[in-house]
Motif scaffolding. Structure first.
Motif, PDB file in Angstrom:
ATOM      1  N   PHE A  64     -22.233   3.973   4.919  1.00  0.00           N
ATOM      2  CA  PHE A  64     -21.180   4.240   3.929  1.00  0.00           C
ATOM      3  C   PHE A  64     -20.086   3.175   3.970  1.00  0.00           C
ATOM      4  O   PHE A  64     -19.331   3.017   3.029  1.00  0.00           O
ATOM      5  CB  PHE A  64     -20.597   5.651   4.092  1.00  0.00           C
ATOM      6  CG  PHE A  64     -19.783   5.868   5.348  1.00  0.00           C
ATOM      7  CD1 PHE A  64     -18.488   5.385   5.446  1.00  0.00           C
ATOM      8  CD2 PHE A  64     -20.309   6.576   6.423  1.00  0.00           C
ATOM      9  CE1 PHE A  64     -17.737   5.595   6.596  1.00  0.00           C
ATOM     10  CE2 PHE A  64     -19.560   6.787   7.575  1.00  0.00           C
ATOM     11  CZ  PHE A  64     -18.273   6.285   7.661  1.00  0.00           C
ATOM     12  N   GLN A  65     -20.009   2.422   5.086  1.00  0.00           N
ATOM     13  CA  GLN A  65     -18.977   1.380   5.184  1.00  0.00           C
ATOM     14  C   GLN A  65     -19.334   0.199   4.285  1.00  0.00           C
ATOM     15  O   GLN A  65     -20.461   0.078   3.837  1.00  0.00           O
ATOM     16  CB  GLN A  65     -18.871   0.874   6.635  1.00  0.00           C
ATOM     17  CG  GLN A  65     -18.416   1.923   7.641  1.00  0.00           C
ATOM     18  CD  GLN A  65     -19.571   2.689   8.262  1.00  0.00           C
ATOM     19  OE1 GLN A  65     -20.693   2.664   7.764  1.00  0.00           O
ATOM     20  NE2 GLN A  65     -19.306   3.396   9.343  1.00  0.00           N
ATOM     21  N   ASP A  66     -18.369  -0.714   4.101  1.00  0.00           N
ATOM     22  CA  ASP A  66     -18.657  -1.870   3.253  1.00  0.00           C
ATOM     23  C   ASP A  66     -19.549  -2.874   3.970  1.00  0.00           C
ATOM     24  O   ASP A  66     -20.185  -3.700   3.341  1.00  0.00           O
ATOM     25  CB  ASP A  66     -17.365  -2.539   2.748  1.00  0.00           C
ATOM     26  CG  ASP A  66     -16.633  -3.296   3.847  1.00  0.00           C
ATOM     27  OD1 ASP A  66     -16.528  -2.757   4.959  1.00  0.00           O
ATOM     28  OD2 ASP A  66     -16.160  -4.422   3.590  1.00  0.00           O
ATOM     29  N   SER A  67     -19.566  -2.787   5.313  1.00  0.00           N
ATOM     30  CA  SER A  67     -20.470  -3.650   6.072  1.00  0.00           C
ATOM     31  C   SER A  67     -21.028  -2.854   7.248  1.00  0.00           C
ATOM     32  O   SER A  67     -20.308  -2.056   7.846  1.00  0.00           O
ATOM     33  CB  SER A  67     -19.710  -4.872   6.594  1.00  0.00           C
ATOM     34  OG  SER A  67     -20.456  -5.483   7.646  1.00  0.00           O
ATOM     35  N   PRO A  68     -22.301  -3.113   7.600  1.00  0.00           N
ATOM     36  CA  PRO A  68     -22.876  -2.366   8.725  1.00  0.00           C
ATOM     37  C   PRO A  68     -22.135  -2.631  10.035  1.00  0.00           C
ATOM     38  O   PRO A  68     -22.213  -1.831  10.961  1.00  0.00           O
ATOM     39  CB  PRO A  68     -24.323  -2.867   8.802  1.00  0.00           C
ATOM     40  CG  PRO A  68     -24.382  -4.090   7.963  1.00  0.00           C
ATOM     41  CD  PRO A  68     -23.288  -3.979   6.951  1.00  0.00           C
ATOM     42  N   ARG A  69     -21.411  -3.746  10.108  1.00  0.00           N
ATOM     43  CA  ARG A  69     -20.731  -4.082  11.360  1.00  0.00           C
ATOM     44  C   ARG A  69     -19.544  -3.164  11.643  1.00  0.00           C
ATOM     45  O   ARG A  69     -18.933  -3.260  12.695  1.00  0.00           O
ATOM     46  CB  ARG A  69     -20.253  -5.534  11.327  1.00  0.00           C
ATOM     47  CG  ARG A  69     -19.175  -5.780  10.295  1.00  0.00           C
ATOM     48  CD  ARG A  69     -18.705  -7.237  10.289  1.00  0.00           C
ATOM     49  NE  ARG A  69     -17.955  -7.557  11.479  1.00  0.00           N
ATOM     50  CZ  ARG A  69     -17.835  -8.784  11.999  1.00  0.00           C
ATOM     51  NH1 ARG A  69     -18.434  -9.804  11.422  1.00  0.00           N
ATOM     52  NH2 ARG A  69     -17.130  -8.989  13.070  1.00  0.00           N
ATOM     53  N   ARG A  70     -19.184  -2.300  10.700  1.00  0.00           N
ATOM     54  CA  ARG A  70     -17.992  -1.480  10.893  1.00  0.00           C
ATOM     55  C   ARG A  70     -18.293  -0.085  11.411  1.00  0.00           C
ATOM     56  O   ARG A  70     -17.387   0.735  11.563  1.00  0.00           O
ATOM     57  CB  ARG A  70     -17.210  -1.373   9.584  1.00  0.00           C
ATOM     58  CG  ARG A  70     -16.989  -2.715   8.905  1.00  0.00           C
ATOM     59  CD  ARG A  70     -15.728  -2.783   8.109  1.00  0.00           C
ATOM     60  NE  ARG A  70     -15.718  -3.927   7.207  1.00  0.00           N
ATOM     61  CZ  ARG A  70     -15.436  -5.173   7.582  1.00  0.00           C
ATOM     62  NH1 ARG A  70     -15.177  -5.430   8.848  1.00  0.00           N
ATOM     63  NH2 ARG A  70     -15.440  -6.152   6.710  1.00  0.00           N
ATOM     64  N   LEU A 185     -30.774  -3.919   3.009  1.00  0.00           N
ATOM     65  CA  LEU A 185     -29.502  -3.352   3.426  1.00  0.00           C
ATOM     66  C   LEU A 185     -28.790  -2.717   2.241  1.00  0.00           C
ATOM     67  O   LEU A 185     -28.662  -3.331   1.190  1.00  0.00           O
ATOM     68  CB  LEU A 185     -28.650  -4.500   3.990  1.00  0.00           C
ATOM     69  CG  LEU A 185     -27.330  -4.145   4.622  1.00  0.00           C
ATOM     70  CD1 LEU A 185     -27.557  -3.263   5.836  1.00  0.00           C
ATOM     71  CD2 LEU A 185     -26.610  -5.422   5.039  1.00  0.00           C
ATOM     72  N   ARG A 188     -22.103   0.670   1.535  1.00  0.00           N
ATOM     73  CA  ARG A 188     -21.380   1.538   0.599  1.00  0.00           C
ATOM     74  C   ARG A 188     -22.330   2.513  -0.081  1.00  0.00           C
ATOM     75  O   ARG A 188     -22.320   2.683  -1.307  1.00  0.00           O
ATOM     76  CB  ARG A 188     -20.628   0.707  -0.444  1.00  0.00           C
ATOM     77  CG  ARG A 188     -19.423  -0.066   0.113  1.00  0.00           C
ATOM     78  CD  ARG A 188     -18.452  -0.420  -0.998  1.00  0.00           C
ATOM     79  NE  ARG A 188     -17.553  -1.516  -0.672  1.00  0.00           N
ATOM     80  CZ  ARG A 188     -16.333  -1.354  -0.137  1.00  0.00           C
ATOM     81  NH1 ARG A 188     -15.892  -0.149   0.165  1.00  0.00           N
ATOM     82  NH2 ARG A 188     -15.578  -2.394   0.099  1.00  0.00           N
ATOM     83  N   VAL A 210     -19.756   2.755  -4.972  1.00  0.00           N
ATOM     84  CA  VAL A 210     -18.992   1.947  -5.919  1.00  0.00           C
ATOM     85  C   VAL A 210     -19.239   2.413  -7.356  1.00  0.00           C
ATOM     86  O   VAL A 210     -18.310   2.638  -8.126  1.00  0.00           O
ATOM     87  CB  VAL A 210     -19.334   0.448  -5.771  1.00  0.00           C
ATOM     88  CG1 VAL A 210     -18.613  -0.366  -6.835  1.00  0.00           C
ATOM     89  CG2 VAL A 210     -18.942  -0.037  -4.388  1.00  0.00           C
ATOM     90  N   GLY A 241     -13.973   7.908   8.578  1.00  0.00           N
ATOM     91  CA  GLY A 241     -15.140   8.212   7.752  1.00  0.00           C
ATOM     92  C   GLY A 241     -16.223   9.006   8.459  1.00  0.00           C
ATOM     93  O   GLY A 241     -17.132   9.536   7.809  1.00  0.00           O
ATOM     94  N   GLN A 548     -17.361   6.098 -10.422  1.00  0.00           N
ATOM     95  CA  GLN A 548     -16.423   5.066  -9.995  1.00  0.00           C
ATOM     96  C   GLN A 548     -16.278   5.169  -8.474  1.00  0.00           C
ATOM     97  O   GLN A 548     -16.758   6.123  -7.873  1.00  0.00           O
ATOM     98  CB  GLN A 548     -15.055   5.299 -10.649  1.00  0.00           C
ATOM     99  CG  GLN A 548     -14.496   6.657 -10.301  1.00  0.00           C
ATOM    100  CD  GLN A 548     -13.048   6.883 -10.716  1.00  0.00           C
ATOM    101  OE1 GLN A 548     -12.538   7.941 -10.531  1.00  0.00           O
ATOM    102  NE2 GLN A 548     -12.379   5.889 -11.295  1.00  0.00           N
ATOM    103  N   LEU A 549     -15.586   4.200  -7.892  1.00  0.00           N
ATOM    104  CA  LEU A 549     -15.203   4.329  -6.488  1.00  0.00           C
ATOM    105  C   LEU A 549     -14.199   5.469  -6.431  1.00  0.00           C
ATOM    106  O   LEU A 549     -13.111   5.384  -6.997  1.00  0.00           O
ATOM    107  CB  LEU A 549     -14.577   3.021  -5.996  1.00  0.00           C
ATOM    108  CG  LEU A 549     -14.070   3.041  -4.547  1.00  0.00           C
ATOM    109  CD1 LEU A 549     -15.226   3.124  -3.575  1.00  0.00           C
ATOM    110  CD2 LEU A 549     -13.238   1.801  -4.243  1.00  0.00           C
ATOM    111  N   ASN A 550     -14.564   6.555  -5.765  1.00  0.00           N
ATOM    112  CA  ASN A 550     -13.718   7.747  -5.765  1.00  0.00           C
ATOM    113  C   ASN A 550     -13.645   8.299  -4.344  1.00  0.00           C
ATOM    114  O   ASN A 550     -14.475   9.084  -3.914  1.00  0.00           O
ATOM    115  CB  ASN A 550     -14.285   8.775  -6.748  1.00  0.00           C
ATOM    116  CG  ASN A 550     -13.355   9.970  -6.910  1.00  0.00           C
ATOM    117  OD1 ASN A 550     -12.504  10.245  -6.053  1.00  0.00           O
ATOM    118  ND2 ASN A 550     -13.511  10.685  -8.006  1.00  0.00           N
ATOM    119  N   GLN A 551     -12.638   7.844  -3.609  1.00  0.00           N
ATOM    120  CA  GLN A 551     -12.572   8.204  -2.188  1.00  0.00           C
ATOM    121  C   GLN A 551     -12.244   9.685  -1.995  1.00  0.00           C
ATOM    122  O   GLN A 551     -12.626  10.270  -0.984  1.00  0.00           O
ATOM    123  CB  GLN A 551     -11.570   7.287  -1.474  1.00  0.00           C
ATOM    124  CG  GLN A 551     -12.070   5.837  -1.449  1.00  0.00           C
ATOM    125  CD  GLN A 551     -11.067   4.844  -0.882  1.00  0.00           C
ATOM    126  OE1 GLN A 551      -9.865   4.969  -1.095  1.00  0.00           O
ATOM    127  NE2 GLN A 551     -11.559   3.835  -0.164  1.00  0.00           N
TER     128      GLN A 551
END
Lengths: 637, 252
Positions: A64-70, A185, A188, A210, A241, A548-551
């Motif tokens: 779910f993160q913008d990068s797997p490194r997070r 990969l 998000r 997104v 998250g 949309q991006l809806n947090q």
């Protein structure tokens, strides 16, 4: 439901070797015909994805993160255990195994833990080869330090950022496979449901965070590496998250949930400072190597710490547990802190804190040595609290940190849904009722690098898979369910924000199912959670739309699941009428306040089975048998 | 304390975006900057307005998810501190604060303060690793690594991939990010066999992603929350030059 642990026969030392020989293999040329879906890119997920792709499987990875490194493994500070015995201080595979079983208060599966200890030594080798910059001696050799619950120095570390460095190692190995086209990969992307076809896990419903687009990913096996559920308590040391959704959805599709009430409260966190608080920050357990924990002897002593003379201080851990001192396991240290604070001897705002004091260590070793070992932790403390820990002791208090419970898995790490594997913190794991420090990284990487890649091949080799498309009724149903849920969340249009519900649930869980639990409190929680859930679905306000991006929408889905899951945690805590590890039931303690296990009746894994919206879940039990270890009262005195 | 926030609001990639001003009359100086945004978002939700989107996760300064330009400086005014670890006590009562997303060609804006940093992942995929499959490693102590070397590698390895270096650079260059990885792996004996190839492949990918070139401005070093040093860029340039001119395989 039948719980088959599938533990191989033979002596403890030979089980894994023998099992590996008995596992069926997939021909190298055939591996690329299988598609494996991996959810989560922490230590377990990234290491599994990398290794599976190296073996030749087609892998698709979601986070779910913008990068797997997070992924949240990145935040682990202290270290990773391995029975290398480089320190020559009497360590061995057997000792790591025994410490872990004992640390877990004899509620884990013996064979799994032994395998973990065996594999621990290979993990260090693998990580070193990847370029993980572990701490080194001047001669170039690896350094180790000690951690809670052990009397040997077996913890390898990279400053206070061990999790970060190990995760980057696994992430880079995975990205190599992304570059090679073997791993697809999908950052998000959030898993909203599991697709089960003919009783086997075959896919996922995924929301693109997104665009809001829902899609179905299909494959031959599914691996969940989605971490723990500590955020059930709202305030925890977990990343914001981190959530239970993936494993909760799998539970509702037939995967049994093991020991949900086994949650770990970490003793050394920065205390809560206000109502707006969004999360709690851990101060690594490694600090207990050199820091001494104390409170004033007198209740309500409001003098600053520097003005409290030595003989008016109570170094309570050293007093109560002379042989382990400040290095007792986490559950014990946390309960002791709660006890002295309940007595009115806590320090700082609200009396919810104890001192972690480095004055002695600084006198003994000098400030530079302390800075070298813990510099970044001290800086982090100062940044958050505006106090200088080189001059005044840190104030710490326990906080929710890790969850030993998770989806039930057999020796092969497969859940009760065939083809659904669960690794890392997401499974009910090897830690029993309490995890020892520096063992989470070890388990995540053992599962991902060295266990799952073998065992999943056996399943694939023994199964036949027909091709399924998105038109299968089960697939369409799962997708429709997810869509309906999103629309429901968006259409409530009530008055309260998602966070306000989450905060209320968290406080309720912390009060009634936190560091100590009793029947009355648990019954109260069990009546309050459904009421809160009902209110959520009547009065939650989720703005915006799906496309949309809806947090807010993302959070709403996760909190809705926590509102169901919290009930299961309390139910499990109620049924476990004993005190063991992180689970302390006030009714079951000795006159001295020590926890009392009930080995005659409760030496089992509680595996909960979903029975539909309108029926209570069914409790299944996997008995735990100990052939090599004697069940003892845990003593750290 | 009272703060006035001027926040960049942008509905989506195609929306031109604008600054919107929010009054925060009663914030607590012990709050983190992101907690102040949480409080603001709660109020926006109560008023029926779309909350501000921003990336964040660990809130401990290590995941690298958060990142916003605060008063013109990536992650804000405090040295070596990510936005999530920046506390309001850094500001004065009555301050006005401007909050904007990372701005760089290679980091397109998704919404409000959220940008797409996947270019970093593609740079790592191009070469930011040691090619060592699981199971093929010798004993961890087989190859001694001098403490000095391990420490220097660790200094570089601390990069959290947040992108502040790119956001601070007038050229939108990712040199510091790439140099940190090239140095981390190239310094260690385990990473040396692929050292020059790695530098070349990563730099080529960086160029393909649309990042600018380095002109030694040094803003990146000042903005980096992990204090990654400029000297790593020099180290990378050396590896890159050798990888490009001395050892480039003819077959490629």
């Amino acid at each position: 439901m039948e719980l088959k642990a599938n533990v191989p026969d033979g002596s403890l030392e030979k089980k894994w070797d023998r099992h590996r020989f008995e596992l069926k293999l997939v021909n190298p040329a055939n591996k690329r015909k299988y598609r494996i879906l991996v959810v989560g890119t922490g230590l377990a997920g990234a290491s599994a994805a990398a290794t599976l792709a190296e073996l030749g499987y087609e892998v698709e990875v979601f986070c779910f993160q913008d990068s797997p490194r997070r992924a949240h493994s990145i935040a682990a500070q202290g270290g990773i255990n391995a029975a290398k015995n480089y320190a020559n201080d009497g360590d061995s595979i057997w000792r790591l195994f025994y410490d872990t079983v004992k640390g877990g208060d004899f509620r884990s599966r013996e064979a799994n833990v032994y395998r973990l200890a065996q594999i621990s030594v290979h993990i260090i080798d693998q990580c070193v080869a990847q370029g993980v910059p572990f701490a080194r001696e001047y001669g170039g050799q690896l350094v180790t330090r000690s951690f809670g619950g052990t009397q040997v120095a077996r913890t390898f570390y990279a400053r206070g950022q061990t999790g970060q460095q190990l995760l980057l190692g696994a992430y880079q190995a995975m990205m190599r496979q992304v570059g090679a086209g073997k791993v697809r990969l999908r950052p998000r992307s959030e898993m909203l449901d599991l697709v089960v076809v003919d009783g086997r896990a075959r896919g996922l419903v995924v929301r693109d965070l997104v665009s809001g687009e829902l899609s179905v990913a299909l494959g031959d096996a599914v691996v969940l590496a989605t971490g723990g559920y500590g955020n059930l308590f709202y305030l925890s040391t977990n990343a914001k998250g981190s959530n239970v959704t993936a494993i909760w959805r799998a539970y509702k599709r037939g995967a049994a949930f093991g020991n949900p009430c086994f949650t770990q409260i970490h003793p050394t966190c920065i205390p809560v400072s206000g109502e707006y608080q969004s999360k709690l920050t851990l101060m690594s357990e490694s600090l207990r190597n050199d820091g001494r924990i104390w409170v004033p002897q007198r209740q309500g002593d409001a003098r600053p710490p520097s003005q409290i003379p030595e003989n008016e201080r109570d170094y309570y851990l050293e007093r109560m547990y002379p042989s382990f001192g400040n290095l007792v396991p986490r559950d014990i240290a946390s309960r002791a802190a709660k006890k002295v604070c309940d007595e009115g001897r806590g320090v700082g705002p609200g009396g919810l804190g104890v001192y972690l004091d480095f004055a002695d260590a600084i006198r003994r070793l000098g400030e530079n040595v302390i800075r070298d070992k813990y510099g970044n932790l001290f800086e982090m403390y100062e940044r958050i609290t505006d106090e200088n820990p080189y001059q005044a002791p840190m104030r710490i208090y326990p906080a929710v940190h890790y969850t030993m419970g998770g989806l039930w898995v057999d020796y092969n790490l497969m859940s009760t849904v065939p083809g659904l594997y669960v690794i890392g913190e997401a499974n009910f794991s090897d830690h029993g009722a309490n995890r020892l420090g520096a063992s989470a990284l070890m388990q995540g990487l053992a599962d991902g690098y060295f266990i799952l890649p073998y065992t999943i091949g056996d399943y694939l080799a023994r199964s036949r898979f027909e091709k399924i498309g998105p038109d299968r009724p089960e697939v369409r149903q799962a997708r429709t369910d997810a869509e309906t849920r999103i629309q429901r969340l968006l259409s409530v249009n009530g008055k309260r924000s998602v966070d306000s519900f989450h905060r209320e649930l968290g406080r309720l869980m912390w009060d009634d199912c936190g560091m100590s639990r009793n029947e009355k409190g648990l019954q109260r929680a069990l009546s309050r959670i459904p009421a809160l859930r009902e209110e959520f679905w009547r009065d939650v306000r989720v703005l915006g739309e799906n496309e949309q991006l809806n947090q807010s929408l993302e959070k709403a889905g996760r909190v809705a699941d926590f509102l169901e899951f919290g009930e299961l945690v309390c139910r499990d805590a109620l049924e476990r009428r004993e005190s063991c590890g992180g689970h302390f039931r006030e009714e079951y303690q000795t006159p001295e306040g020590d926890p009392m296990r009930d080995d005659a009746n409760l030496c089992h894994v509680a595996a909960w089975e979903y029975a539909g919206e309108d029926s209570p879940p069914k409790l299944n039990k996997e008995p735990l048998t100990f052939e090599s270890v004697h069940l003892a009262q845990r003593s750290y005195q | 304390m009272r703060l006035t926030l001027h926040v960049w609001r942008q509905k989506g990639p195609k929306d031109p975006g604008r600054i919107v001003t929010y009054d925060m009359p009663d914030v607590n100086p012990d709050m983190s900057f992101l907690e102040a945004l949480d409080v603001l978002n709660e109020r926006l939700i109560q008023r029926g307005e779309d909350p501000i989107a921003f990336d964040h996760d660990c809130r401990e300064g290590i995941c690298g998810a958060c990142g916003m330009v605060i008063n013109g400086i990536p992650h804000g005014p405090r040295r070596a501190t990510t936005a999530c670890q920046l506390h309001l006590r850094t500001f004065k009562d009555g301050d006005e604060i401007w909050v904007e997303p990372w701005r760089a060609r290679a980091f397109p804006t998704i919404k409000d303060l959220v940008v797409d940093r996947s270019a970093f992942d593609r740079i790592i995929a191009a070469g930011g690793f040691v090619s060592v499959p699981t199971g093929s490693a010798p004993d961890g102590n087989a190859l001694p690594v001098p403490k000095k070397v391990a420490d220097l590698a660790m200094d570089a390895a601390q990069c959290i991939g947040c992108g502040a270096c790119v956001a601070s650079c007038p050229n939108g260059s990712a040199m510091l990010f790439v140099a940190a990885k090239v140095s981390h792996l190239g310094l260690l004996p385990q990473g040396r066999p692929e050292r020059r190839d790695r530098a070349r492949k990563m730099v080529e990918q960086m160029d393909r992603e649309g990042f600018g070139a380095c002109t030694n401005t040094g803003e990146c070093e000042a903005a980096c929350p992990k204090e990654i040093r400029l000297e790593f860029i020099a180290r990378m340039n050396r590896d890159f030059l050798r990888g490009t001119f001395a050892e480039r395989p003819e077959a490629e």
